[in-house]
Motif scaffolding. Structure first.
Motif, mmCIF file in Angstrom:
data_model
loop_
_atom_site.group_PDB
_atom_site.id
_atom_site.type_symbol
_atom_site.label_atom_id
_atom_site.label_comp_id
_atom_site.label_asym_id
_atom_site.label_seq_id
_atom_site.Cartn_x
_atom_site.Cartn_y
_atom_site.Cartn_z
ATOM 1 N N GLY A 89 56.318 49.563 6.852
ATOM 2 C CA GLY A 89 57.342 48.753 7.531
ATOM 3 C C GLY A 89 58.740 49.186 7.124
ATOM 4 N N ARG A 144 61.957 47.697 8.368
ATOM 5 C CA ARG A 144 62.972 46.648 8.195
ATOM 6 C C ARG A 144 62.667 45.686 7.043
ATOM 7 N NH1 ARG A 144 62.287 48.429 12.969
ATOM 8 N NH2 ARG A 144 60.395 47.210 13.207
ATOM 9 N N SER A 187 55.611 59.909 6.207
ATOM 10 C CA SER A 187 56.103 59.189 7.387
ATOM 11 C C SER A 187 57.199 59.971 8.102
ATOM 12 C CB SER A 187 56.641 57.843 6.901
ATOM 13 O OG SER A 187 57.638 57.351 7.754
ATOM 14 N N SER A 188 57.290 59.764 9.400
ATOM 15 C CA SER A 188 58.358 60.395 10.182
ATOM 16 C C SER A 188 59.725 59.898 9.723
ATOM 17 C CB SER A 188 58.195 60.057 11.664
ATOM 18 O OG SER A 188 58.555 58.720 11.915
ATOM 19 N N SER A 189 59.719 58.764 9.014
ATOM 20 C CA SER A 189 60.997 58.183 8.583
ATOM 21 C C SER A 189 61.715 59.082 7.572
ATOM 22 C CB SER A 189 60.779 56.788 7.992
ATOM 23 O OG SER A 189 60.012 56.867 6.825
ATOM 24 N N TYR A 204 62.209 52.149 2.566
ATOM 25 C CA TYR A 204 60.858 52.624 2.893
ATOM 26 C C TYR A 204 60.853 54.148 2.998
ATOM 27 C CZ TYR A 204 56.787 53.797 5.772
ATOM 28 O OH TYR A 204 55.641 54.372 6.262
ATOM 29 N N PHE A 213 53.138 60.711 9.620
ATOM 30 C CA PHE A 213 52.718 60.002 10.829
ATOM 31 C C PHE A 213 53.937 59.530 11.603
ATOM 32 C CE2 PHE A 213 48.779 58.021 8.484
ATOM 33 C CZ PHE A 213 48.198 59.269 8.386
ATOM 34 N N THR A 261 54.956 56.605 14.213
ATOM 35 C CA THR A 261 54.682 55.292 14.843
ATOM 36 C C THR A 261 53.294 55.208 15.504
ATOM 37 O OG1 THR A 261 57.060 55.219 15.243
ATOM 38 C CG2 THR A 261 55.772 53.410 16.148
ATOM 39 N N ARG A 279 48.620 46.966 13.447
ATOM 40 C CA ARG A 279 49.400 46.140 12.516
ATOM 41 C C ARG A 279 50.252 45.112 13.254
ATOM 42 N NH1 ARG A 279 52.516 50.542 9.443
ATOM 43 N NH2 ARG A 279 54.137 48.987 9.562
ATOM 44 N N ALA A 287 56.029 46.647 16.457
ATOM 45 C CA ALA A 287 56.609 46.145 17.703
ATOM 46 C C ALA A 287 55.576 45.997 18.825
ATOM 47 C CB ALA A 287 57.749 47.051 18.141
ATOM 48 N N GLU A 293 62.972 40.679 21.150
ATOM 49 C CA GLU A 293 64.279 41.326 20.952
ATOM 50 C C GLU A 293 64.100 42.832 21.005
ATOM 51 O OE1 GLU A 293 65.312 39.792 17.142
ATOM 52 O OE2 GLU A 293 66.110 37.906 17.968
ATOM 53 N N PHE A 322 65.934 46.375 20.321
ATOM 54 C CA PHE A 322 67.110 46.989 19.694
ATOM 55 C C PHE A 322 67.599 48.164 20.529
ATOM 56 C CE2 PHE A 322 64.657 45.701 15.687
ATOM 57 C CZ PHE A 322 65.138 44.401 15.769
ATOM 58 N N VAL A 365 66.586 53.304 22.467
ATOM 59 C CA VAL A 365 65.989 53.806 21.241
ATOM 60 C C VAL A 365 64.584 54.255 21.607
ATOM 61 C CG1 VAL A 365 65.152 53.022 18.991
ATOM 62 C CG2 VAL A 365 67.381 52.255 19.819
ATOM 63 N N ARG A 410 60.646 56.199 20.441
ATOM 64 C CA ARG A 410 59.694 56.552 19.394
ATOM 65 C C ARG A 410 58.638 57.492 19.940
ATOM 66 N NH1 ARG A 410 62.981 55.140 16.705
ATOM 67 N NH2 ARG A 410 63.103 53.663 14.975
ATOM 68 N N ASP A 437 66.495 51.295 10.885
ATOM 69 C CA ASP A 437 65.989 52.052 12.025
ATOM 70 C C ASP A 437 66.747 53.351 12.258
ATOM 71 O OD1 ASP A 437 63.921 50.483 12.779
ATOM 72 O OD2 ASP A 437 65.030 49.352 14.289
HETATM 73 C C1 UGA Z 1 56.652 52.614 12.182
HETATM 74 C C2 UGA Z 1 55.886 51.982 11.018
HETATM 75 O O1 UGA Z 1 56.121 50.582 10.954
HETATM 76 C C3 UGA Z 1 56.290 52.581 9.698
HETATM 77 O O2 UGA Z 1 55.400 52.107 8.705
HETATM 78 C C4 UGA Z 1 56.211 54.068 9.820
HETATM 79 O O3 UGA Z 1 56.511 54.723 8.673
HETATM 80 C C5 UGA Z 1 57.075 54.578 10.944
HETATM 81 O O4 UGA Z 1 56.564 54.007 12.139
HETATM 82 C C6 UGA Z 1 57.023 56.068 11.061
HETATM 83 O O5 UGA Z 1 56.882 56.603 12.156
HETATM 84 O O6 UGA Z 1 57.162 56.739 10.068
HETATM 85 P P1 UGA Z 1 58.814 51.960 13.482
HETATM 86 O O7 UGA Z 1 58.886 53.168 14.336
HETATM 87 O O8 UGA Z 1 60.084 51.300 13.099
HETATM 88 O O9 UGA Z 1 58.021 52.247 12.130
HETATM 89 O O10 UGA Z 1 57.808 50.955 14.234
HETATM 90 P P2 UGA Z 1 58.023 49.497 14.795
HETATM 91 O O11 UGA Z 1 58.412 48.581 13.715
HETATM 92 O O12 UGA Z 1 56.818 49.168 15.572
HETATM 93 O O13 UGA Z 1 59.259 49.694 15.791
HETATM 94 C C7 UGA Z 1 59.139 50.505 16.949
HETATM 95 C C8 UGA Z 1 60.437 50.511 17.707
HETATM 96 O O14 UGA Z 1 60.661 49.199 18.221
HETATM 97 C C9 UGA Z 1 61.662 50.855 16.869
HETATM 98 O O15 UGA Z 1 62.486 51.696 17.627
HETATM 99 C C10 UGA Z 1 62.356 49.531 16.643
HETATM 100 O O16 UGA Z 1 63.754 49.670 16.591
HETATM 101 C C11 UGA Z 1 61.974 48.773 17.881
HETATM 102 N N1 UGA Z 1 61.931 47.303 17.678
HETATM 103 C C12 UGA Z 1 61.248 46.765 16.651
HETATM 104 C C13 UGA Z 1 62.604 46.491 18.594
HETATM 105 O O17 UGA Z 1 63.243 46.966 19.549
HETATM 106 N N2 UGA Z 1 62.563 45.148 18.412
HETATM 107 C C14 UGA Z 1 61.879 44.570 17.379
HETATM 108 O O18 UGA Z 1 61.872 43.327 17.269
HETATM 109 C C15 UGA Z 1 61.209 45.416 16.486
#
Ligand code: UGA
Ligand code: NAD
Length: 358
Positions: A105, A107, A145-147, A170, A197, A199, A206, A210, A225, A227, A235, A237, A312
């Motif tokens: 995660g 955030r 992670s890609s992060s 993270y 990895f 996303t 999980r 999102a 919401e 972003f 944005v 992924r 993010d």
């Molecule tokens: C995910 C995983 O949660 C991380 O553990 C992992 O390391 C990461 O992928 C990775 O690729 O390395 P994330 O891409 O942030 O992270 O995944 P989400 O939390 O599902 O968010 C996906 C997208 O939705 C993001 O662009 C985020 O900004 C957006 N989002 C998220 C929203 O627009 N609104 C929200 O309420 C939550």
């Protein structure tokens, strides 16, 4: 004892040449799928998970039930527990470790930084301490992670690109993991493969991610919401389907050269590798939402918000040519096809939770 018998029986490989794999984070999303695939093809598999309550523990228990039915035993314990880890390695000669246990995660790292240090730094080091002293030494494959690409604006991301600008704690702990892993490879000759990895989504996923809670909220007619990037640009992924990622994980295990050291001494040089496991086809989050609306046949209540300032990144996009070349990795599932499978699972799972009570 009963516990030891369960561990030993779960570790038994069906085929003579099969791997014997310790999977940490086994009751997690990716861990569950990896365990099932390994078991199905005849490898010996022992799981480890601390069942922490970062998200719905009932879901982790349901995955454990699923694994139990497939003959995979999940030990309940923490990767920080040195005694437990050493005991497992005393009981079983693991050929490989698939290390997936972590605080995930992006955030949430601003809310609970200590949990990232506990699992992704302290627990990570403890695991490598145990592996380096194990005899035989297991080859380790683990989830980065890609992060780690952070604020890098050059897309697609290649393994050689800079990773010195993490956007979240993270990301910083995953980046630290890559550096720590390198030292264990260098000093003790441990064979180590880091998989970045991108996303990952799919059935048994999980609830903190999102695609999962958007589905939940859309079905409950609650607001979601979304972003947006600066200047209201979208944005995106590089959403990657779970089965594609699992294929990559298994290929990484199969191509991991046996470590050359044992008992904590370096005897020659072992592999140190890092691969992107993405989908090479980034999709805007707004598009993710419109696919879900179509599959669920419900219009989402959307609220557009700016991207959280710390955490993010604006987009992710994997270059996978290295994994393609060396692991034969080739993702085949597009987002709509994968989400269809997720939604089918979601509706089934949430319609009757008792199906998976132990
Ligand atoms: C995910 C995983 O949660 C991380 O553990 C992992 O390391 C990461 O992928 C990775 O690729 O390395 P994330 O891409 O942030 O992270 O995944 P989400 O939390 O599902 O968010 C996906 C997208 O939705 C993001 O662009 C985020 O900004 C957006 N989002 C998220 C929203 O627009 N609104 C929200 O309420 C939550
Ligand atoms: P997950 O949270 O579902 O799985 C992790 C599991 O590890 C959980 O079941 C948790 O209980 C367990 N765990 C956490 N800390 C532990 C500890 N100290 N000791 C023992 N068990 C512990 O997450 P996931 O999506 O399956 O992710 C697996 C791995 O992949 C993680 O390392 C994550 O950082 C990484 N990753 C995931 C994604 C993704 O999109 N899902 C993307 C990039 C990287």
């Amino acid at each position: 004892s009963y516990w030891e018998r369960r561990v030993r029986s779960s570790a038994r490989a069906r085929a003579h040449a099969g791997h014997v794999v310790l999977v940490t984070g086994a009751s997690g999303f990716v861990g569950t799928h990896v365990c099932l695939h390994l078991k199905r093809r005849g490898d010996g598999v022992v799981g480890l998970d601390n069942f922490n309550d970062y998200y719905d523990v009932e879901l982790k228990r349901a995955r454990q039930t699923l694994l139990g039915r497939a003959g995979v035993f999940v030990v309940e314990g923490d990767i920080n527990d040195r005694e437990l880890m050493e005991k497992l390695f005393d009981m079983v000669a693991f050929t490989h470790v698939m290390h997936l246990a972590a605080q995930a995660g992006v955030r949430y790292a601003m809310k609970n930084p200590a949990s990232y240090v506990h699992s992704n730094i302290a627990g990570f080091v403890n695991l490598f301490e145990v592996c380096k002293s194990a005899n035989p030494q297991p080859a380790v494959v683990w989830a980065s992670s890609s992060s780690v690409y952070g604020l890098n604006s050059k897309v697609p991301f290649s393994e050689k690109d800079r990773t010195d600008q993490p956007a979240s704690l993270y990301a910083a702990t995953k980046k630290a993991g890559e550096e720590i892993a390198h030292t264990y490879n260098h000093i003790y000759g441990l064979s180590i493969t880091g998989l970045r990895f991108f996303t990952v989504y799919g059935p048994w996923g999980r609830p903190d991610m999102a695609y999962y809670f958007f589905t939940q909220h859309i079905l409950q007619r609650k607001q979601i919401e979304i972003f947006e990037g600066p200047q209201h640009s979208s944005v995106s992924r590089d959403f990657t389907y779970i089965d594609d990622v699992v294929e990559g994980c298994l290929a990484a295990l199969d191509t991991a050269k046996k470590s050359t050291g044992s008992g904590g001494t370096k005897k020659g040089s072992a592999q140190f590798r890092v691969y992107n496991l993405g989908n090479t086809s980034p999709v805007p989050v707004t598009k993710l939402v419109s696919i879900l609306e179509k599959l669920l046949k419900v219009k989402a209540k959307k609220k557009l918000l700016p991207m959280p300032r710390n955490g993010d990144v604006k987009f992710t996009h994997a270059n996978i040519s290295l994994a393609q070349r060396e692991l034969g990795y080739k993702p085949t599932t597009d987002l709509e096809t994968g989400l269809k499978k997720f939604v089918k699972w979601y509706l089934d799972y949430h319609s009757d939770l008792r199906k998976y009570s132990s």
